[in-house]
Motif scaffolding. Structure first.
Motif, mmCIF file in Angstrom:
data_model
loop_
_atom_site.group_PDB
_atom_site.id
_atom_site.type_symbol
_atom_site.label_atom_id
_atom_site.label_comp_id
_atom_site.label_asym_id
_atom_site.label_seq_id
_atom_site.Cartn_x
_atom_site.Cartn_y
_atom_site.Cartn_z
ATOM 1 N N PHE A 124 41.106 14.310 -84.448
ATOM 2 C CA PHE A 124 42.155 14.700 -83.512
ATOM 3 C C PHE A 124 42.051 16.173 -83.142
ATOM 4 O O PHE A 124 42.184 16.534 -81.966
ATOM 5 C CB PHE A 124 43.541 14.409 -84.083
ATOM 6 N N VAL A 125 41.820 17.041 -84.124
ATOM 7 C CA VAL A 125 41.742 18.471 -83.826
ATOM 8 C C VAL A 125 40.491 18.770 -83.009
ATOM 9 O O VAL A 125 40.503 19.632 -82.127
ATOM 10 C CB VAL A 125 41.808 19.308 -85.115
ATOM 11 N N GLN A 262 46.603 14.669 -93.807
ATOM 12 C CA GLN A 262 47.352 14.144 -94.953
ATOM 13 C C GLN A 262 46.448 13.346 -95.901
ATOM 14 O O GLN A 262 46.648 12.143 -96.142
ATOM 15 C CB GLN A 262 48.501 13.268 -94.449
ATOM 16 N N ALA A 263 45.466 14.013 -96.445
ATOM 17 C CA ALA A 263 44.449 13.353 -97.260
ATOM 18 C C ALA A 263 45.001 12.829 -98.571
ATOM 19 O O ALA A 263 44.732 11.692 -98.976
ATOM 20 C CB ALA A 263 43.300 14.319 -97.528
ATOM 21 N N ASN A 264 45.760 13.657 -99.247
ATOM 22 C CA ASN A 264 46.271 13.353 -100.586
ATOM 23 C C ASN A 264 47.346 14.391 -100.878
ATOM 24 O O ASN A 264 47.097 15.600 -100.744
ATOM 25 C CB ASN A 264 45.115 13.432 -101.596
ATOM 26 N N VAL A 297 47.266 14.103 -88.498
ATOM 27 C CA VAL A 297 47.806 15.364 -87.974
ATOM 28 C C VAL A 297 48.792 15.107 -86.834
ATOM 29 O O VAL A 297 49.917 15.620 -86.861
ATOM 30 C CB VAL A 297 46.676 16.327 -87.549
ATOM 31 N N PRO A 298 48.442 14.314 -85.797
ATOM 32 C CA PRO A 298 49.428 14.098 -84.730
ATOM 33 C C PRO A 298 50.649 13.300 -85.161
ATOM 34 O O PRO A 298 51.748 13.521 -84.641
ATOM 35 C CB PRO A 298 48.635 13.369 -83.647
ATOM 36 N N LEU A 317 50.146 25.823 -87.224
ATOM 37 C CA LEU A 317 48.745 25.759 -87.630
ATOM 38 C C LEU A 317 48.377 24.310 -87.929
ATOM 39 O O LEU A 317 48.988 23.679 -88.793
ATOM 40 C CB LEU A 317 48.511 26.629 -88.869
ATOM 41 N N LEU A 318 47.398 23.780 -87.204
ATOM 42 C CA LEU A 318 46.857 22.448 -87.454
ATOM 43 C C LEU A 318 45.530 22.597 -88.176
ATOM 44 O O LEU A 318 44.685 23.410 -87.770
ATOM 45 C CB LEU A 318 46.642 21.688 -86.145
ATOM 46 N N ALA A 319 45.329 21.829 -89.243
ATOM 47 C CA ALA A 319 44.083 21.914 -90.004
ATOM 48 C C ALA A 319 43.667 20.524 -90.455
ATOM 49 O O ALA A 319 44.448 19.815 -91.088
ATOM 50 C CB ALA A 319 44.256 22.830 -91.219
ATOM 51 N N ALA A 320 42.451 20.153 -90.110
ATOM 52 C CA ALA A 320 41.958 18.827 -90.496
ATOM 53 C C ALA A 320 40.545 18.943 -91.053
ATOM 54 O O ALA A 320 39.775 19.818 -90.661
ATOM 55 C CB ALA A 320 41.974 17.882 -89.298
#
Length: 346
Positions: A124-125, A262-264, A297-298, A317-320
């Motif tokens: 997504f990012v 949102q991995a873990n 993320v979205p 801040l978006l982080a993937a």
């Protein structure tokens, strides 16, 4: 490492949307198949529930619903779109791109460019950065960017390392003109191909086509080296986030909302602490939805927007990070929707 740096084009997120399947799958259900308990799953991951698509629901179905919600929030219709990008590693089929199915399902008509991005959970990012650059260099005002995955179709439900983590879902944003002082400030994409075997689906491509033998060996299932991924996040992602924010002229303590993949849950708690995000400023959705791949993320951003947590001018801040290995970062000043649409986010 690809950098977008600061942009003067004035591109902002105008609306968000998401779609989570109605079927809720709790820890007792996934744990029974994987041989673990609810307590073990919560202790290791923080996840309580995840959603699972119905047998007749595909990635495009979730993506279309999320896209419609985002367009409604932005106050536009499909005919306004010049670009549709779908980030997914679980496409409806190898060809055509799922984005083409989505464009048709939304009624985007002829002319809107539509393509897929596969950077696994970073997708997504990556798609957001790509769409931002396309809009910045054109006269067309609006793009729809969607992250969507149906991981339940590629999991070995007896594998406790993966089956307990993933859920299905889709999240979307509409990109368009920013008001002064708002919108995307910076972006960064990076790849680490030498570590690509940490996350993979071994069979089903041109190197190892699907066959009776690959099916018998379970090579069509998603696999992940969890410890290796955690080491990658600690050694590579954490310092990269800090450097990215500082190069944009801020510190992580300036960040009002940190929206990570949102991995873990346990990994995210450690990551937030390591990079110095102020307590309470990290946005989560994993407890209810698990890891939804490119959607995470979205979906999390949409949840924060619709709950009223995001105020106009907030630093987001978006982080993937995900298979590849890949990492995508975006920093933006939040732009509240037009006042007539504010109830969408109440």
């Amino acid at each position: 490492m690809a950098r977008s740096g600061r942009t003067s084009a004035g591109i902002a997120i105008l609306g968000t949307g998401s779609c989570l399947p109605s079927h809720v799958v709790g820890n007792d259900e996934v744990g029974a198949a994987a041989g673990v308990t609810d307590e073990w799953i919560r202790r290791k991951t923080g996840i309580r529930n995840r959603r699972r698509a119905k047998p007749d629901e595909a990635t495009s179905d979730l993506a279309i619903a999320a896209g419609r919600a985002a367009m409604e929030a932005a106050g536009i219709v499909a005919a306004d779109l010049s670009l549709i990008v779908v980030a997914t590693s679980t496409p409806d089929q190898p060809q055509p791109p799922t984005a083409s199915v989505v464009a048709d399902g939304l009624g985007a008509g002829h002319g809107a460019a539509a393509f897929d991005v596969n950077a696994v959970c970073s997708g997504f990012v990556f798609a957001l950065n790509a769409a931002q650059h396309v809009l910045a260099g054109s006269d067309s005002p609006y793009a729809l960017v969607i992250g969507a995955d149906v991981y339940s179709r590629i999991l070995d439900h007896a594998d406790r390392r993966t089956a307990i983590l993933f859920g299905d879902g889709a999240g979307a944003v509409v990109l368009g003109p920013a008001r002064p002082g708002r919108g995307v400030l910076a972006g960064r994409l990076a790849g680490f191909g030498a570590e690509r075997d940490l996350i993979e689906v071994p069979a089903g491509g041109s190197r190892l086509p699907a066959s009776a033998e690959t099916l018998a060996e379970g090579l069509h299932y998603f696999t992940m080296n969890g410890r290796g991924v955690r080491d990658f996040v600690n050694a590579t992602v954490a310092p990269a986030i800090t450097a990215f924010v500082e190069e944009a002229g801020f510190t992580t303590r300036d960040v009002d909302h940190f929206v990570p993949h949102q991995a873990n849950g346990r990994m995210l708690e450690d990551l937030s602490a390591t990079i110095g995000i102020v307590d309470g400023h990290t946005r989560f959705s994993y407890e209810d939805f698990g890891n939804t791949g490119a959607a995470s993320v979205p979906v999390t951003l949409d949840r924060a927007a619709r709950s009223g947590e995001l105020d106009d001018g907030d630093l987001v801040l978006l982080a993937a990070f995900g298979g590849g290995m890949a990492m995508g970062l975006s920093l933006l000043r939040w732009q509240r929707p037009h006042p007539s649409l504010s109830t969408m986010y109440a």
